[in-house]
Design a protein around this motif. Sequence first.
Motif, PDB file in Angstrom:
ATOM      1  N   GLN A   1      68.782  32.909 -10.512  1.00  0.00           N
ATOM      2  CA  GLN A   1      67.562  33.199  -9.691  1.00  0.00           C
ATOM      3  C   GLN A   1      67.874  33.231  -8.306  1.00  0.00           C
ATOM      4  O   GLN A   1      66.994  33.862  -7.356  1.00  0.00           O
ATOM      5  N   GLU A   2      69.079  32.562  -7.610  1.00  0.00           N
ATOM      6  CA  GLU A   2      69.375  32.591  -6.371  1.00  0.00           C
ATOM      7  C   GLU A   2      70.264  33.730  -6.014  1.00  0.00           C
ATOM      8  O   GLU A   2      71.074  33.690  -5.351  1.00  0.00           O
ATOM      9  N   ARG A   3      70.115  34.738  -6.726  1.00  0.00           N
ATOM     10  CA  ARG A   3      71.141  36.060  -6.861  1.00  0.00           C
ATOM     11  C   ARG A   3      71.561  36.745  -5.244  1.00  0.00           C
ATOM     12  O   ARG A   3      72.298  36.588  -4.852  1.00  0.00           O
ATOM     13  N   GLU A   4      70.023  36.828  -4.870  1.00  0.00           N
ATOM     14  CA  GLU A   4      70.067  37.507  -3.643  1.00  0.00           C
ATOM     15  C   GLU A   4      70.897  36.620  -2.393  1.00  0.00           C
ATOM     16  O   GLU A   4      71.862  37.088  -1.557  1.00  0.00           O
ATOM     17  N   SER A   5      70.525  35.334  -2.471  1.00  0.00           N
ATOM     18  CA  SER A   5      71.029  34.533  -1.377  1.00  0.00           C
ATOM     19  C   SER A   5      72.568  34.409  -1.567  1.00  0.00           C
ATOM     20  O   SER A   5      73.384  34.168  -0.885  1.00  0.00           O
ATOM     21  N   TYR A   6      72.916  34.342  -2.704  1.00  0.00           N
ATOM     22  CA  TYR A   6      74.545  34.028  -3.108  1.00  0.00           C
ATOM     23  C   TYR A   6      75.222  35.485  -2.873  1.00  0.00           C
ATOM     24  O   TYR A   6      76.282  35.462  -2.242  1.00  0.00           O
ATOM     25  N   VAL A   7      74.624  36.455  -3.042  1.00  0.00           N
ATOM     26  CA  VAL A   7      75.198  37.915  -2.770  1.00  0.00           C
ATOM     27  C   VAL A   7      75.442  38.009  -1.302  1.00  0.00           C
ATOM     28  O   VAL A   7      76.552  38.645  -0.832  1.00  0.00           O
ATOM     29  N   THR A   8      74.408  37.824  -0.643  1.00  0.00           N
ATOM     30  CA  THR A   8      74.380  38.213   0.704  1.00  0.00           C
ATOM     31  C   THR A   8      74.979  37.073   1.703  1.00  0.00           C
ATOM     32  O   THR A   8      75.063  37.207   2.934  1.00  0.00           O
ATOM     33  N   ALA A   9      74.951  35.996   1.505  1.00  0.00           N
ATOM     34  CA  ALA A   9      75.328  34.778   2.142  1.00  0.00           C
ATOM     35  C   ALA A   9      76.683  35.022   3.138  1.00  0.00           C
ATOM     36  O   ALA A   9      76.365  34.627   4.241  1.00  0.00           O
ATOM     37  N   PRO A  10      77.908  35.400   2.643  1.00  0.00           N
ATOM     38  CA  PRO A  10      79.086  35.695   3.392  1.00  0.00           C
ATOM     39  C   PRO A  10      78.862  36.802   4.443  1.00  0.00           C
ATOM     40  O   PRO A  10      79.046  36.547   5.648  1.00  0.00           O
ATOM     41  N   SER A  11      77.992  37.814   4.123  1.00  0.00           N
ATOM     42  CA  SER A  11      77.746  38.633   5.158  1.00  0.00           C
ATOM     43  C   SER A  11      76.973  38.310   6.053  1.00  0.00           C
ATOM     44  O   SER A  11      76.862  38.626   7.514  1.00  0.00           O
ATOM     45  N   ALA A  12      75.640  37.405   5.709  1.00  0.00           N
ATOM     46  CA  ALA A  12      74.783  37.243   6.619  1.00  0.00           C
ATOM     47  C   ALA A  12      75.462  36.223   7.631  1.00  0.00           C
ATOM     48  O   ALA A  12      75.114  36.212   8.810  1.00  0.00           O
ATOM     49  N   ALA A  13      76.347  35.120   7.227  1.00  0.00           N
ATOM     50  CA  ALA A  13      77.019  34.507   7.949  1.00  0.00           C
ATOM     51  C   ALA A  13      77.743  35.227   9.114  1.00  0.00           C
ATOM     52  O   ALA A  13      78.095  34.664  10.199  1.00  0.00           O
ATOM     53  N   LEU A  14      78.528  36.315   8.638  1.00  0.00           N
ATOM     54  CA  LEU A  14      79.485  37.337   9.527  1.00  0.00           C
ATOM     55  C   LEU A  14      78.615  37.729  10.488  1.00  0.00           C
ATOM     56  O   LEU A  14      78.789  38.000  11.660  1.00  0.00           O
ATOM     57  N   ARG A  15      77.345  38.345   9.974  1.00  0.00           N
ATOM     58  CA  ARG A  15      76.358  39.068  10.977  1.00  0.00           C
ATOM     59  C   ARG A  15      75.720  38.000  12.144  1.00  0.00           C
ATOM     60  O   ARG A  15      75.334  38.425  13.376  1.00  0.00           O
ATOM     61  N   ASP A  16      75.716  36.748  12.004  1.00  0.00           N
ATOM     62  CA  ASP A  16      75.123  35.634  12.644  1.00  0.00           C
ATOM     63  C   ASP A  16      76.351  34.991  13.289  1.00  0.00           C
ATOM     64  O   ASP A  16      76.239  34.012  14.109  1.00  0.00           O
ATOM     65  N   ARG A  17      77.512  35.552  13.482  1.00  0.00           N
ATOM     66  CA  ARG A  17      78.776  34.960  14.137  1.00  0.00           C
ATOM     67  C   ARG A  17      78.573  34.709  15.524  1.00  0.00           C
ATOM     68  O   ARG A  17      78.064  35.824  16.079  1.00  0.00           O
ATOM     69  N   ARG A  18      78.783  33.528  16.058  1.00  0.00           N
ATOM     70  CA  ARG A  18      78.691  33.480  17.384  1.00  0.00           C
ATOM     71  C   ARG A  18      79.972  33.975  17.958  1.00  0.00           C
ATOM     72  O   ARG A  18      81.069  34.187  17.268  1.00  0.00           O
ATOM     73  N   ALA A  19      79.768  34.295  19.396  1.00  0.00           N
ATOM     74  CA  ALA A  19      81.006  34.949  19.972  1.00  0.00           C
ATOM     75  C   ALA A  19      82.332  33.948  19.951  1.00  0.00           C
ATOM     76  O   ALA A  19      83.454  34.667  20.029  1.00  0.00           O
ATOM     77  N   ASP A  20      82.066  32.758  20.108  1.00  0.00           N
ATOM     78  CA  ASP A  20      83.484  31.791  20.018  1.00  0.00           C
ATOM     79  C   ASP A  20      83.717  31.599  18.527  1.00  0.00           C
ATOM     80  O   ASP A  20      84.693  30.692  18.311  1.00  0.00           O
ATOM     81  N   GLU A  21      83.361  32.089  17.663  1.00  0.00           N
ATOM     82  CA  GLU A  21      83.417  31.858  16.164  1.00  0.00           C
ATOM     83  C   GLU A  21      84.381  32.643  15.449  1.00  0.00           C
ATOM     84  O   GLU A  21      84.136  34.126  15.568  1.00  0.00           O
ATOM     85  N   SER A  22      85.285  32.376  14.817  1.00  0.00           N
ATOM     86  CA  SER A  22      86.375  33.366  14.169  1.00  0.00           C
ATOM     87  C   SER A  22      85.485  33.878  12.877  1.00  0.00           C
ATOM     88  O   SER A  22      84.440  33.230  12.445  1.00  0.00           O
ATOM     89  N   ILE A  23      86.316  34.741  12.348  1.00  0.00           N
ATOM     90  CA  ILE A  23      85.658  35.214  10.949  1.00  0.00           C
ATOM     91  C   ILE A  23      85.704  34.150   9.896  1.00  0.00           C
ATOM     92  O   ILE A  23      84.893  33.856   9.267  1.00  0.00           O
ATOM     93  N   GLY A  24      86.826  33.418   9.846  1.00  0.00           N
ATOM     94  CA  GLY A  24      86.970  32.517   9.068  1.00  0.00           C
ATOM     95  C   GLY A  24      85.985  31.271   9.240  1.00  0.00           C
ATOM     96  O   GLY A  24      85.603  30.728   8.208  1.00  0.00           O
ATOM     97  N   GLN A  25      85.867  30.896  10.029  1.00  0.00           N
ATOM     98  CA  GLN A  25      84.853  30.132  10.609  1.00  0.00           C
ATOM     99  C   GLN A  25      83.286  30.258  10.262  1.00  0.00           C
ATOM    100  O   GLN A  25      82.765  29.459   9.605  1.00  0.00           O
ATOM    101  N   ALA A  26      83.003  31.486  10.430  1.00  0.00           N
ATOM    102  CA  ALA A  26      81.673  31.837  10.080  1.00  0.00           C
ATOM    103  C   ALA A  26      81.696  32.073   8.578  1.00  0.00           C
ATOM    104  O   ALA A  26      80.499  31.616   8.034  1.00  0.00           O
ATOM    105  N   LEU A  27      82.725  32.398   8.032  1.00  0.00           N
ATOM    106  CA  LEU A  27      82.636  32.649   6.321  1.00  0.00           C
ATOM    107  C   LEU A  27      82.516  31.187   5.757  1.00  0.00           C
ATOM    108  O   LEU A  27      81.539  30.882   5.020  1.00  0.00           O
TER     109      LEU A  27
END
Length: 195
Positions: free
Chosen positions: A47-73
């Motif tokens: 039932q939580e499929r959508e949030s599961y599938v989109t979570a890494p991409s959403a975190a990357l899109r919301d990445r702060r300027a001082d945040e690395s990709i690894g930190q965002a993920l």
Amino acid sequence: MIGDAAMRLFFARGFDAVTIADVAQEADVAVQTVFNHFPTKEDLFFQERESYVTAPSAALRDRRADESIGQALARGYRRLLADYHDAGLLGRGVEYQRTLIDSPALRGRELELRREREDLLAATLAESEPPLSDGLRQRLLAAFASAVDRVLDAEVRRRLLAGEPVDEILTALEPLVGELFNAAEAACQQVRSGP
């Protein structure tokens, strides 16, 4: 609620032994009503499929300027675990994990969801600033992130099935989450581009 009724039945009888008609009866709705909300029986379980599938991409899109990709993920993974905990999903973790493990159909659907997640992350990485140097590096980082996610999920599963309290699991994994996602990013940054 239809989803709650389905999960009660899945946990009590096992996923493969429950029909959509059983879920409709338990939820006191028509079979078509179940299908209007959940196109497949597997969707009732995930039932939580959508949030599961989109979570890494959403975190990357919301990445702060001082945040690395690894930190965002890592932040996205921690957020997803916290959301699951807040929704009570980790509290039902043992029942959930046993039901998942016992059903070939659910294990197959879980793999499909992981592929969707990885593909979406690769596409998001292709759009990121600064962009990774080439498409292969983006696919590689998405694959590494997916592998990290699988390893962490397996550890959560192992600890839940061993009876560890959810709060202890989350505390124990906290430093490991950042370390593993940062290692995945570093490995991709070190891959040589071109001949």
